[in-house]
Scaffold this motif. Sequence first.
Motif, PDB file in Angstrom:
ATOM      1  N   ASP A 173      36.034  38.404  54.369  1.00 32.61           N
ATOM      2  CA  ASP A 173      36.874  37.374  53.759  1.00 32.61           C
ATOM      3  C   ASP A 173      36.689  37.341  52.237  1.00 32.61           C
ATOM      4  N   CYS A 174      35.475  37.638  51.773  1.00 36.73           N
ATOM      5  CA  CYS A 174      35.233  37.668  50.322  1.00 36.73           C
ATOM      6  C   CYS A 174      36.121  38.708  49.646  1.00 36.73           C
ATOM      7  N   ILE A 175      36.284  39.846  50.313  1.00 38.58           N
ATOM      8  CA  ILE A 175      37.122  40.907  49.755  1.00 38.58           C
ATOM      9  C   ILE A 175      38.582  40.472  49.722  1.00 38.58           C
ATOM     10  N   LEU A 176      39.058  39.836  50.803  1.00 39.03           N
ATOM     11  CA  LEU A 176      40.446  39.380  50.850  1.00 39.03           C
ATOM     12  C   LEU A 176      40.693  38.237  49.865  1.00 39.03           C
ATOM     13  N   ARG A 177      39.704  37.356  49.706  1.00 32.34           N
ATOM     14  CA  ARG A 177      39.865  36.242  48.760  1.00 32.34           C
ATOM     15  C   ARG A 177      39.956  36.752  47.326  1.00 32.34           C
ATOM     16  N   TYR A 178      39.255  37.834  47.038  1.00 28.40           N
ATOM     17  CA  TYR A 178      39.325  38.410  45.697  1.00 28.40           C
ATOM     18  C   TYR A 178      40.764  38.782  45.343  1.00 28.40           C
ATOM     19  N   LEU A 179      41.528  39.241  46.353  1.00 30.16           N
ATOM     20  CA  LEU A 179      42.927  39.574  46.132  1.00 30.16           C
ATOM     21  C   LEU A 179      43.827  38.348  46.155  1.00 30.16           C
ATOM     22  N   ALA A 180      43.659  37.515  47.188  1.00 28.22           N
ATOM     23  CA  ALA A 180      44.585  36.399  47.402  1.00 28.22           C
ATOM     24  C   ALA A 180      44.356  35.238  46.442  1.00 28.22           C
ATOM     25  N   LEU A 181      43.108  35.021  46.060  1.00 28.48           N
ATOM     26  CA  LEU A 181      42.770  33.873  45.204  1.00 28.48           C
ATOM     27  C   LEU A 181      41.922  34.340  44.023  1.00 28.48           C
ATOM     28  N   PRO A 182      42.529  35.034  43.073  1.00 28.84           N
ATOM     29  CA  PRO A 182      41.753  35.553  41.933  1.00 28.84           C
ATOM     30  C   PRO A 182      41.060  34.426  41.168  1.00 28.84           C
ATOM     31  N   SER A 183      39.770  34.550  40.990  1.00 29.48           N
ATOM     32  CA  SER A 183      38.983  33.588  40.210  1.00 29.48           C
ATOM     33  C   SER A 183      37.677  34.259  39.824  1.00 29.48           C
ATOM     34  N   GLU A 184      36.965  33.645  38.895  1.00 23.69           N
ATOM     35  CA  GLU A 184      35.690  34.195  38.455  1.00 23.69           C
ATOM     36  C   GLU A 184      34.691  34.216  39.597  1.00 23.69           C
ATOM     37  N   GLU A 185      34.693  33.158  40.403  1.00 32.94           N
ATOM     38  CA  GLU A 185      33.757  33.070  41.532  1.00 32.94           C
ATOM     39  C   GLU A 185      34.030  34.165  42.553  1.00 32.94           C
ATOM     40  N   ASN A 186      35.306  34.368  42.916  1.00 28.76           N
ATOM     41  CA  ASN A 186      35.649  35.392  43.900  1.00 28.76           C
ATOM     42  C   ASN A 186      35.428  36.796  43.356  1.00 28.76           C
ATOM     43  N   THR A 187      35.561  36.968  42.044  1.00 27.72           N
ATOM     44  CA  THR A 187      35.313  38.271  41.439  1.00 27.72           C
ATOM     45  C   THR A 187      33.846  38.637  41.539  1.00 27.72           C
ATOM     46  N   GLN A 188      32.972  37.667  41.314  1.00 25.17           N
ATOM     47  CA  GLN A 188      31.535  37.922  41.391  1.00 25.17           C
ATOM     48  C   GLN A 188      31.070  38.165  42.820  1.00 25.17           C
ATOM     49  N   ALA A 189      31.879  37.761  43.809  1.00 24.04           N
ATOM     50  CA  ALA A 189      31.478  37.886  45.216  1.00 24.04           C
ATOM     51  C   ALA A 189      31.669  39.300  45.758  1.00 24.04           C
ATOM     52  N   VAL A 190      32.360  40.162  45.002  1.00 22.97           N
ATOM     53  CA  VAL A 190      32.569  41.534  45.458  1.00 22.97           C
ATOM     54  C   VAL A 190      31.892  42.495  44.481  1.00 22.97           C
ATOM     55  N   SER A 191      31.651  43.705  44.966  1.00 18.56           N
ATOM     56  CA  SER A 191      30.945  44.694  44.144  1.00 18.56           C
ATOM     57  C   SER A 191      31.884  45.303  43.109  1.00 18.56           C
ATOM     58  N   GLU A 192      31.282  45.948  42.136  1.00 18.33           N
ATOM     59  CA  GLU A 192      32.072  46.629  41.110  1.00 18.33           C
ATOM     60  C   GLU A 192      32.875  47.773  41.727  1.00 18.33           C
ATOM     61  N   THR A 193      32.304  48.411  42.760  1.00 13.98           N
ATOM     62  CA  THR A 193      33.021  49.490  43.443  1.00 13.98           C
ATOM     63  C   THR A 193      34.311  48.973  44.060  1.00 13.98           C
ATOM     64  N   THR A 194      34.244  47.799  44.684  1.00 11.28           N
ATOM     65  CA  THR A 194      35.438  47.207  45.287  1.00 11.28           C
ATOM     66  C   THR A 194      36.474  46.882  44.227  1.00 11.28           C
ATOM     67  N   ARG A 195      36.033  46.366  43.095  1.00 15.38           N
ATOM     68  CA  ARG A 195      36.979  46.035  42.027  1.00 15.38           C
ATOM     69  C   ARG A 195      37.664  47.303  41.491  1.00 15.38           C
ATOM     70  N   ASN A 196      36.875  48.375  41.324  1.00 14.48           N
ATOM     71  CA  ASN A 196      37.455  49.633  40.860  1.00 14.48           C
ATOM     72  C   ASN A 196      38.386  50.237  41.909  1.00 14.48           C
ATOM     73  N   LEU A 197      38.004  50.078  43.177  1.00 16.25           N
ATOM     74  CA  LEU A 197      38.812  50.610  44.264  1.00 16.25           C
ATOM     75  C   LEU A 197      40.187  49.960  44.293  1.00 16.25           C
ATOM     76  N   PHE A 198      40.222  48.626  44.190  1.00 16.48           N
ATOM     77  CA  PHE A 198      41.497  47.917  44.219  1.00 16.48           C
ATOM     78  C   PHE A 198      42.353  48.269  43.007  1.00 16.48           C
ATOM     79  N   LYS A 199      41.703  48.508  41.882  1.00 18.11           N
ATOM     80  CA  LYS A 199      42.472  48.856  40.684  1.00 18.11           C
ATOM     81  C   LYS A 199      43.057  50.250  40.809  1.00 18.11           C
ATOM     82  N   MET A 200      42.277  51.206  41.323  1.00 15.23           N
ATOM     83  CA  MET A 200      42.778  52.564  41.515  1.00 15.23           C
ATOM     84  C   MET A 200      43.873  52.617  42.569  1.00 15.23           C
TER      85      MET A 200
END
Length: 460
Positions: A138-165
């Motif tokens: 759910d943390c991964i899905l919330r990062y997409l559905a509800l962008p916020s600083e808190e949800n961004t910190q809840a996922v790894s940098e790899t996940t953030r790079n993955l979604f961007k790529m």
Amino acid sequence: MTGAASKYSCLFLDFLITIPPNQRQRMLQKPSCAFFIYRMLPPIAQQVTIQLIWKGSFPQADDVEVTRQIEDQVKLLEELGVVHRQSDGKLAIDHDYKRSYMYAAMLGAASISSLVLETNEEKRRGKEVEKKAVERWDCILRYLALPSEENTQAVSETTRNLFKMANFTSGDSRIEITTSGFQFLLLSPVKQMWTYVIEYLKLEMSQGHDIVEVIEPLIQIVLLANRGYKAEKECYQIDPSWTGPQQELLNHLRELGVIFIRKRKDGVFFLTQLLTHLATNETIDDTSAEKVSNGKVIVETNFRVYAYTSSLLQLAIIALFTEMTYRFQDMSVGMITRESVRGALQHGITAAQIISFLRANAHPQCIATSGPVNCLPITVADQIRLWEDERRRMDLKDSYIYSNFESDEEFNGVCDYAKERKILLWADYQRKLVIVNEEGHEYVRQWYKQQKSKGGSDGR
């Protein structure tokens, strides 16, 4: 699902086709990979493979449609390297694949894994493992559905790079979800997880890692899901000799929630029920996929939506195509309107995805009363499709209009030239109007200059 459309309706097989042939051949030499590839094949491709392994050939079909389907599946097997076409035109199974598959078929999925089973100590497993696993996903899905600083910190940098790529998000300082990201959120849980894993494998390849080293332990872990609920109570050793990418894969599976590691110093990991998503081919019907936890949706014929959930994630997804009007502790109410659906369509979400999501997350009572299809009222489903069709009535294109011609000769000259170049969109011979496409404007300008230089008809 996402993102991109699957050529053979299976993201894993599509990915294998894209990797270098030498690496794909190494995979065919590994029993666990060969066995898993067979499981992910469509039924007809499985039959062709078995016939070639045991009989060396397969019977020809009399029906033209069946023959065409077989040819399509044979093409898939050839692109995977599972079968080869010989000089005489006959098909033959790949020797490495045949040997690996037969070895795996005799021993069984669990026995071909190199993972070491350990004696389980319940205290090492911890409490509420399944709940924690769902929370991680759910943390991964919330990062997409509800962008916020808190949800961004809840996922790894790899996940953030993955979604961007994967083009699910855009921006650096301020993360924004893209059209592909919206579409990802409406996929079934099985398709979501497979899409995520494939994008992770693409990321590993882009970093120059040996993809076979990453795929093999992934497949071995996924095959353990077939052992049933008993496997979830067992623990497996974390091999200290694993390479860096393999260790990173384990950490990533932990972030996905498909495995549970209480403490790294324990040196073991447990399986969770979310692993069954990866053990399932994502081509299954969305209505038969496992329902999203706490997602119980009722849609009435008056387009009113009742969501019996307190999950902010689920409410955020429903709000993509619904106007939410009331919010209570464990239930929210909204309306599916023309404006709300058109807003979703403008973000690249399709009517089919909205309908599929509502059916996949329908309340159990709706399914029991009306079935997995009619749990969403037919009138609502048809209206959502009609709203989508409304946007297809006009095809907008940039164009240029020419008017105020000084003579009929000038007007006819422009019309004839535009027709000849196939750039004419429309012409009104009474009002002397000509419309050409955006690319054709430069051609008309050059033609006009040439006519002027020749002393021909003038116009503008």
